[in-house]
Design a protein around this motif. Sequence first.
Motif, PDB file in Angstrom:
ATOM      1  N   ILE A   1      46.452  40.814  37.856  1.00  0.00           N
ATOM      2  CA  ILE A   1      47.608  40.881  38.743  1.00  0.00           C
ATOM      3  C   ILE A   1      47.177  41.653  39.989  1.00  0.00           C
ATOM      4  CG2 ILE A   1      49.311  40.737  36.895  1.00  0.00           C
ATOM      5  CD1 ILE A   1      49.790  43.750  37.251  1.00  0.00           C
ATOM      6  N   CYS A   2      47.896  41.447  41.081  1.00  0.00           N
ATOM      7  CA  CYS A   2      47.500  42.077  42.341  1.00  0.00           C
ATOM      8  C   CYS A   2      48.745  42.590  43.073  1.00  0.00           C
ATOM      9  CB  CYS A   2      46.734  41.071  43.191  1.00  0.00           C
ATOM     10  SG  CYS A   2      45.807  41.833  44.507  1.00  0.00           S
ATOM     11  N   PRO A   3      49.353  43.703  42.586  1.00  0.00           N
ATOM     12  CA  PRO A   3      50.526  44.242  43.276  1.00  0.00           C
ATOM     13  C   PRO A   3      50.114  45.048  44.503  1.00  0.00           C
ATOM     14  CG  PRO A   3      50.004  45.619  41.407  1.00  0.00           C
ATOM     15  CD  PRO A   3      49.052  44.447  41.372  1.00  0.00           C
ATOM     16  N   ASN A   4      51.034  45.166  45.453  1.00  0.00           N
ATOM     17  CA  ASN A   4      50.738  46.060  46.575  1.00  0.00           C
ATOM     18  C   ASN A   4      50.914  47.497  46.085  1.00  0.00           C
ATOM     19  OD1 ASN A   4      53.502  46.812  46.873  1.00  0.00           O
ATOM     20  ND2 ASN A   4      53.854  45.073  48.228  1.00  0.00           N
TER      21      ASN A   4
ATOM     22  N   LEU B   1      43.638  45.022  42.710  1.00  0.00           N
ATOM     23  CA  LEU B   1      43.419  44.025  41.672  1.00  0.00           C
ATOM     24  C   LEU B   1      43.323  44.729  40.331  1.00  0.00           C
ATOM     25  CD1 LEU B   1      42.826  41.116  40.768  1.00  0.00           C
ATOM     26  CD2 LEU B   1      40.418  41.561  41.259  1.00  0.00           C
ATOM     27  N   LEU B   2      44.199  44.343  39.393  1.00  0.00           N
ATOM     28  CA  LEU B   2      44.229  44.918  38.057  1.00  0.00           C
ATOM     29  C   LEU B   2      43.944  43.840  37.038  1.00  0.00           C
ATOM     30  CD1 LEU B   2      47.574  46.923  38.410  1.00  0.00           C
ATOM     31  CD2 LEU B   2      45.260  47.808  38.699  1.00  0.00           C
ATOM     32  N   LYS B   3      43.214  44.199  35.978  1.00  0.00           N
ATOM     33  CA  LYS B   3      42.909  43.263  34.902  1.00  0.00           C
ATOM     34  C   LYS B   3      43.676  43.711  33.668  1.00  0.00           C
ATOM     35  CE  LYS B   3      39.032  41.213  32.444  1.00  0.00           C
ATOM     36  NZ  LYS B   3      37.579  41.277  32.273  1.00  0.00           N
ATOM     37  N   GLY B   4      44.436  42.774  33.093  1.00  0.00           N
ATOM     38  CA  GLY B   4      45.288  43.083  31.956  1.00  0.00           C
ATOM     39  C   GLY B   4      44.556  43.066  30.630  1.00  0.00           C
TER      40      GLY B   4
END
Length: 97
Positions: free
Chosen positions: A83-86, A74-77
């Motif tokens: 966004i939650c990329p694999n 989980l990343l916060k922009g």
Amino acid sequence: MTYKNYEGYPDPTASKAVNGVRKEERQQMLEKQHGLKRGQKIVITEMSRDEMHKAAKKKKKTYTVIELYTHCVLLKGPRGIGICPNYAQLREMMQAE
């Protein structure tokens, strides 16, 4: 899982504490496994297109690692959007230049 005290009554405080410790240990294991840490700043190159007929532009954005999960992170922009990329997608976005 509910834990019980020495008298046999359910003890929700103990179960929350044990589960919290397990979650923290899991986070540390995932951090070590993937080479990321919570709070770390990551620069990602994203392709964006203003109009349909124009060429795509590369934009670099800084994201903060919030939490690691089994299959994604989980990343916060910059504007608070998450966004939650694999992990494979994340490595690809980090290496795109």
